[in-house]
Motif scaffolding. Structure first.
Motif, short mmCIF file in Angstrom:
data_model
loop_
_atom_site.label_atom_id
_atom_site.label_comp_id
_atom_site.label_asym_id
_atom_site.label_seq_id
_atom_site.Cartn_x
_atom_site.Cartn_y
_atom_site.Cartn_z
N LEU A 297 0.89 -1.10 -0.05
CA LEU A 297 -0.11 -0.09 0.22
C LEU A 297 0.78 1.22 -0.19
CD1 LEU A 297 -2.99 1.49 0.28
CD2 LEU A 297 -2.61 1.36 2.75
N ASP A 298 0.72 2.11 -0.95
CA ASP A 298 1.43 3.52 -1.02
C ASP A 298 0.58 4.50 -0.02
OD1 ASP A 298 3.44 2.68 -2.97
OD2 ASP A 298 1.80 2.94 -4.52
N VAL A 299 1.23 4.90 0.94
CA VAL A 299 0.82 5.87 1.74
C VAL A 299 1.37 7.49 1.93
CG1 VAL A 299 0.22 3.97 3.22
CG2 VAL A 299 2.15 4.72 3.77
N VAL A 322 7.83 -3.52 10.82
CA VAL A 322 9.40 -3.20 11.16
C VAL A 322 9.62 -2.54 9.85
CG1 VAL A 322 9.66 -5.24 12.27
CG2 VAL A 322 9.63 -5.49 9.87
N ASP A 323 10.86 -1.66 9.75
CA ASP A 323 11.32 -1.28 8.63
C ASP A 323 12.74 -1.89 8.12
OD1 ASP A 323 13.23 -0.31 10.50
OD2 ASP A 323 13.06 2.10 9.82
N GLU A 324 13.36 -1.45 7.48
CA GLU A 324 14.69 -2.22 7.09
C GLU A 324 15.56 -2.22 7.90
OE1 GLU A 324 13.18 0.51 5.54
OE2 GLU A 324 13.05 0.63 3.46
N ALA A 325 15.61 -1.40 8.94
CA ALA A 325 16.52 -1.26 9.88
C ALA A 325 15.91 -2.35 11.36
CB ALA A 325 17.01 0.01 10.47
N GLY A 326 14.74 -2.53 11.25
CA GLY A 326 14.04 -3.23 12.25
C GLY A 326 13.71 -2.50 13.35
N VAL A 327 13.76 -0.98 13.13
CA VAL A 327 13.37 -0.12 14.37
C VAL A 327 12.42 0.82 13.99
CG1 VAL A 327 14.35 1.59 16.12
CG2 VAL A 327 16.00 -0.31 15.11
N VAL A 328 11.36 0.89 14.90
CA VAL A 328 9.96 1.45 14.82
C VAL A 328 10.00 2.37 16.09
CG1 VAL A 328 7.47 1.61 14.24
CG2 VAL A 328 9.15 -0.09 12.89
N ARG A 370 6.74 9.68 10.16
CA ARG A 370 8.18 9.43 10.82
C ARG A 370 9.02 8.52 9.94
NH1 ARG A 370 7.42 9.13 16.35
NH2 ARG A 370 5.90 10.19 17.08
N PHE A 371 8.36 8.03 8.89
CA PHE A 371 9.14 7.11 7.81
C PHE A 371 9.19 7.55 6.35
CE2 PHE A 371 6.42 5.07 11.05
CZ PHE A 371 7.39 4.49 11.93
N GLN A 372 9.36 8.78 6.11
CA GLN A 372 9.23 9.41 4.68
C GLN A 372 10.54 8.65 3.93
OE1 GLN A 372 9.66 13.48 4.47
NE2 GLN A 372 8.46 13.87 6.08
N GLY A 373 9.96 8.03 2.90
CA GLY A 373 10.80 7.44 1.97
C GLY A 373 11.23 5.89 2.13
N ARG A 374 10.56 5.50 3.25
CA ARG A 374 10.93 4.07 3.56
C ARG A 374 9.70 3.05 3.42
NH1 ARG A 374 12.72 6.17 9.64
NH2 ARG A 374 12.73 3.88 10.04
N ARG A 375 10.14 1.90 3.61
CA ARG A 375 9.12 0.79 3.43
C ARG A 375 9.16 0.01 4.58
NH1 ARG A 375 9.59 -1.75 -2.61
NH2 ARG A 375 9.70 -0.09 -3.92
N ARG A 393 4.62 1.34 1.62
CA ARG A 393 5.63 2.31 1.02
C ARG A 393 5.15 3.88 1.15
NH1 ARG A 393 5.63 -1.06 -4.66
NH2 ARG A 393 6.13 -3.23 -3.72
N VAL A 394 6.12 4.64 1.90
CA VAL A 394 5.81 5.88 2.31
C VAL A 394 6.58 6.86 1.49
CG1 VAL A 394 6.02 7.24 4.16
CG2 VAL A 394 5.75 5.05 4.67
N GLU A 395 5.63 7.76 1.01
CA GLU A 395 6.30 8.76 0.23
C GLU A 395 7.35 9.55 0.60
OE1 GLU A 395 3.32 11.84 -0.57
OE2 GLU A 395 3.05 12.29 1.41
N ASN A 396 8.33 9.94 -0.18
CA ASN A 396 9.41 10.83 0.22
C ASN A 396 9.31 12.28 0.19
OD1 ASN A 396 12.18 10.99 1.26
ND2 ASN A 396 13.07 10.68 -0.78
#
Length: 624
Positions: A297-299, A322-328, A370-375, A393-396
Motif C-alpha cells: 500500500l502506497d501511503v 518493522v522497517d529495513e533497520a528493524g526499528v520503529v 516518521r518514515f518518509q521514503g521508507r518501506r 511504501r511511504v512517500e518521500n
C-alpha cells in the motif's frame, strides 16, 4: 519442501493439549536491534508485488428506510497477479465483500440474496501432521495424482451446495435477523434481516454461519466488514476517506498441478493425528489482506486509520511493524478501539504486542510521517510458515497533516467493575473448555456447568468439576450440563439483565470465545499453572482445582468493549455485559471455525422478564 519446525511444534501442541501457541511477537514493541530475518518460503510468488485492494463501500441512506440487497455470487478472483484466477463464493463479486457503512440509530434492512450455483469451490482433505505430508504447504497429491499415505478427501465436502445464512458479527439485533445457524437457505432465496444499529461506532463484520459448514463457506470467500458510525466518532476528526483503510487479514492454502505449480484453486487442508483422529484447525501458508496475497500500500507521510480484522478460520496474528533497520518508534502507533467501539483514550501498544485471534478487531492509528521514503512491513512474527503480511511504501516528502492525536476518545465509555458498574444483581454462568481426548472424545469440547450441593463420594467422576473460588477460598462443585448444540437450552436471561460469563480453559490451544447479542468487557483473567487436577481419562477433577493466580495483566487496550475474548490454556476469564438490546435465541461459540463446526457452540435465550415470571408459574418449564 521442508516441513517448518514451528509448524510441527504448533500441531503437536494443539493435538496433545499442552500449552497453546499463537503466531507472533509484538506490534511495535520498544525499539531494539532487529534479529536477522530467516529465509521463508514464498512458493514461487513475488512478495509485495500487487497493490492492496480496497473493498467497495455501501452507504445505504434513504429518506424513510435504509434498505439494500446484497447478493452472493460466484466469482473468479485474482489473489495474486502471478496466479490463475481463483473460483470463490463472494458477496457482490468481491472478496472480501463490500464494506457496509451505517449510522448509529438508523435501521437497516438487508435482503441477503443467494445467487450462488454449483458446489463449493474448494478441495478439502485431511492430512497427517507428520512427514511426508506436511499440512501447511500447497498441494496434497503425488505428481501422478495419487494420494500420499494417510491423506484422505473429507467425506461429503466436495458435494456441499451453497447453503448459507449471514451473521453480522457484533450486531445487536433481534434473533430473527441474527443468522441462526440452522436457518440457512439454498440458491434462489433471500434472507430478510433488520439491523436497528442502536449501538456505538464500532467495526463489525459479516460472514456465513451455516451449521457444520461455516469453516468451508467462509474459507470459500463469504465475509466482509460492517462499520457503524456515530457523532462521538465524527467529532474526533479521525483520518477518513483514503486515509481510513480496512485491513481484512486471512490465510489460505492453494492446490498444485502434477508439476507442482500453483493452480489457484482453494485447498482446505486439515491436519489430524492418526493415532487418535484428533483434528487440528486449518491454517494456510499464504497470508492475504483484503483478498490479496502479500500486497503493498502506497501511503502519504501522515496519520492513517486502519480497521483491522482477523477473518482467518483459525490463524492467530501477532502483529509487528518493522522497517529495513528493524526499528520503529513505539509512539508511531496507537490503539483507539476494539471490537465494540472506541477506547476512552488512545492506548500504547504493550511490549508483549497485540494478538488478534479469529474474529477480533482493532482500530489502529499509524503516523507515517516518521518514515518518509521508507518501506515498512506488517508481519506476524514467529508465524508458523510465513511472517510477512503486507508492505507500506511511504512517500518521500513532507506533508501538512491537520490531524492531531486526541487525548480523549469516547466520553461515553464506562469501565465495568464487578459489584459497582456491574450491579450486584446479575447472573453468573460457567462454561468449561476441555482439551482433546477427554473421556475418549478426540476433539476439544465445551460444557455448560451447573453448580450442585451434593458432590459424589469419590473423585474423579465423569462430568464433575470442583473449583476453589478465588474470592472466598471455598470449594464449589459443578456438574456437566449441556455440551452439544442440540442439547436442551439451559441458559435463559432477562432482557436488561447483567450477566458475568466465567470461561474455564482447562487445556489445549487457545479459544477465541464469541457471544452474540451484546457487547462485553473483560473483568478478570486468572491462571492455573497446574492443570493436573483435571483427569483427562475420566473427564472430571480428581481434587479441587487450586486457586488461580491473578494475571496476566489486563492491558489498557483490552479494557475496551468487545464481543470476542481469547481464553488461553489454564485461564479463568470473566467477562460482563448486559442483554439490553435484543430478544430471542442466540449463540455463543469458539470462533476457531473448525471448533465451532465440530461442537464448540451452544444456544442461549434472552426474553422479557415478564415472560420469565409466567414461565416460573407453569409455563415452558425452563428455569433461570
Amino acid at each position: 519442501m521442508n516441513d517448518p519446525v514451528d509448524r510441527r511444534s504448533f500441531l503437536t501442541t494443539a493435538v496433545l493439549g499442552s500449552a497453546g501457541v499463537v503466531a507472533g511477537a509484538s506490534l511495535l514493541a520498544p525499539p531494539a536491534a532487529a534479529a536477522p530475518t530467516p529465509a521463508t518460503p514464498d512458493f514461487g510468488l513475488t512478495k509485495f508485488l500487487d497493490p492492496l485492494r480496497i473493498p467497495p463501500v455501501l452507504r445505504p441512506h434513504a429518506r424513510r428506510q435504509d434498505q439494500i440487497t446484497v447478493t452472493m455470487k460466484n466469482a473468479r478472483i485474482k489473489l495474486h497477479s502471478q496466479l490463475p484466477a481463483t473460483e470463490m463464493w463472494t458477496y457482490e463479486g468481491h472478496f472480501p465483500g463490500p464494506t457496509i457503512e451505517v449510522c448509529s440509530g438508523r435501521r437497516l434492512r438487508v435482503a441477503w440474496t443467494n445467487d450462488l450455483d454449483g458446489k463449493i469451490p474448494l478441495t478439502a482433505v485431511k492430512v497427517p501432521f507428520r512427514k511426508p505430508s506436511p499440512a501447511n504447504v500447497p498441494g496434497y497429491r503425488n505428481p501422478d495424482g495419487s494420494l500420499p499415505a494417510g491423506v484422505e478427501l473429507i467425506d461429503g465436502a466436495a458435494d456441499l451446495p451453497p447453503w448459507t445464512v449471514v451473521h453480522v458479527h457484533g450486531a445487536v439485533t433481534n434473533a430473527g435477523s441474527d443468522g441462526w445457524t440452522h436457518n440457512a437457505m439454498l440458491p434462489g432465496n433471500s434472507q430478510l434481516a433488520e439491523y436497528p444499529n442502536r449501538q456505538a461506532a464500532s467495526p463489525l463484520w459479516y460472514h456465513d454461519h451455516a451449521m457444520a459448514i461455516t469453516r468451508f463457506s467462509v474459507y470459500a470467500g463469504l465475509c466482509g466488514m460492517f462499520l457503524v458510525r456515530d457523532e462521538e466518532e465524527d467529532r474526533l476528526g479521525l483520518p477518513s476517506g483514503d486515509h481510513e483503510v480496512p485491513l481484512v487479514i486471512s490465510d489460505r492454502n492453494l492446490d498444485t498441478d502434477g508439476s507442482g505449480a500453483l493452480t489457484g484453486k482453494l485447498l482446505y487442508k486439515m491436519p489430524y493425528a492418526p493415532a487418535t483422529g484428533t483434528m487440528v484447525p486449518v491454517t494456510g501458508p499464504f497470508t492475504l489482506v483484503n483478498g490479496v496475497i502479500w500486497p503493498h500500500l502506497d501511503v502519504q507521510a501522515r496519520w492513517y486509520r486502519f480497521r483491522v480484522l482477523n477473518a482467518a478460520n483459525s490463524q492467530f496474528f501477532r502483529l509487528d511493524l518493522v522497517d529495513e533497520a528493524g526499528v520503529v518508534p513505539n509512539d508511531a502507533v496507537r490503539i483507539i478501539g476494539t471490537d465494540g467501539g472506541l477506547l476512552p483514550a488512545p492506548a500504547e501498544v504493550p511490549a508483549g504486542g497485540v494478538t488478534l485471534t479469529p474474529a477480533e478487531r482493532i482500530d489502529l492509528l499509524i503516523d507515517f510521517s516518521r518514515f518518509q521514503g521508507r518501506r515498512l512491513r506488517l508481519t506476524s512474527t514467529g508465524s508458523v510458515v510465513e511472517p510477512d503480511i503486507m508492505e507500506f511504501r511511504v512517500e518521500n516528502r513532507s506533508r501538512r497533516d491537520p490531524f492531531r492525536l486526541p487525548q480523549r476518545l469516547s466520553k461515553s465509555y464506562v469501565r465495568l467493575v464487578h459489584g459497582t458498574t456491574v450491579p450486584e444483581e446479575h447472573e453468573h454462568v460457567f462454561v468449561a473448555m476441555l482439551p482433546p481426548n477427554v473421556a475418549g472424545e478426540p476433539n476439544p469440547t465445551m460444557w455448560e456447568l451447573r453448580e450442585i450441593t451434593d458432590p459424589p463420594a469419590q473423585f474423579p467422576a465423569n462430568g464433575i468439576i470442583q473449583l476453589t473460588d478465588p474470592n472466598t477460598g471455598k470449594v464449589r462443585t459443578f456438574r456437566r450440563g449441556a455440551a452439544l448444540f442440540d442439547d436442551t437450552t439451559s441458559f435463559f436471561f432477562h432482557r436488561g439483565q447483567w450477566v458475568v460469563w466465567n470461561f474455564l480453559q482447562l487445556g489445549s490451544a487457545p479459544h477465541p470465545m464469541h457471544i452474540h447479542a451484546a457487547r462485553f468487557q473483560l473483568l478478570s483473567r486468572r491462571t492455573w499453572t497446574d492443570l493436573s487436577a483435571f483427569d483427562l481419562a475420566t473427564g472430571g477433577t480428581s481434587r479441587p482445582m487450586p486457586v488461580p493466580t491473578e494475571g496476566p495483566v489486563i492491558e489498557k487496550w483490552e479494557q475496551g468493549w468487545k464481543d470476542t475474548f481469547q481464553a488461553r490454556q489454564g485461564e479463568w476469564l470473566t467477562v460482563a455485559g448486559r442483554f439490553d438490546g435484543a430478544t430471542g435465541e442466540f449463540m455463543y461459540h469458539c470462533h476457531i471455525l473448525e471448533h465451532e463446526d465440530m461442537g464448540m457452540m451452544r444456544p442461549f435465550v434472552v426474553h422479557p422478564p415478564e415472560v420469565a415470571r409466567v414461565m416460573g408459574t407453569g409455563g415452558s418449564g425452563h428455569h433461570m
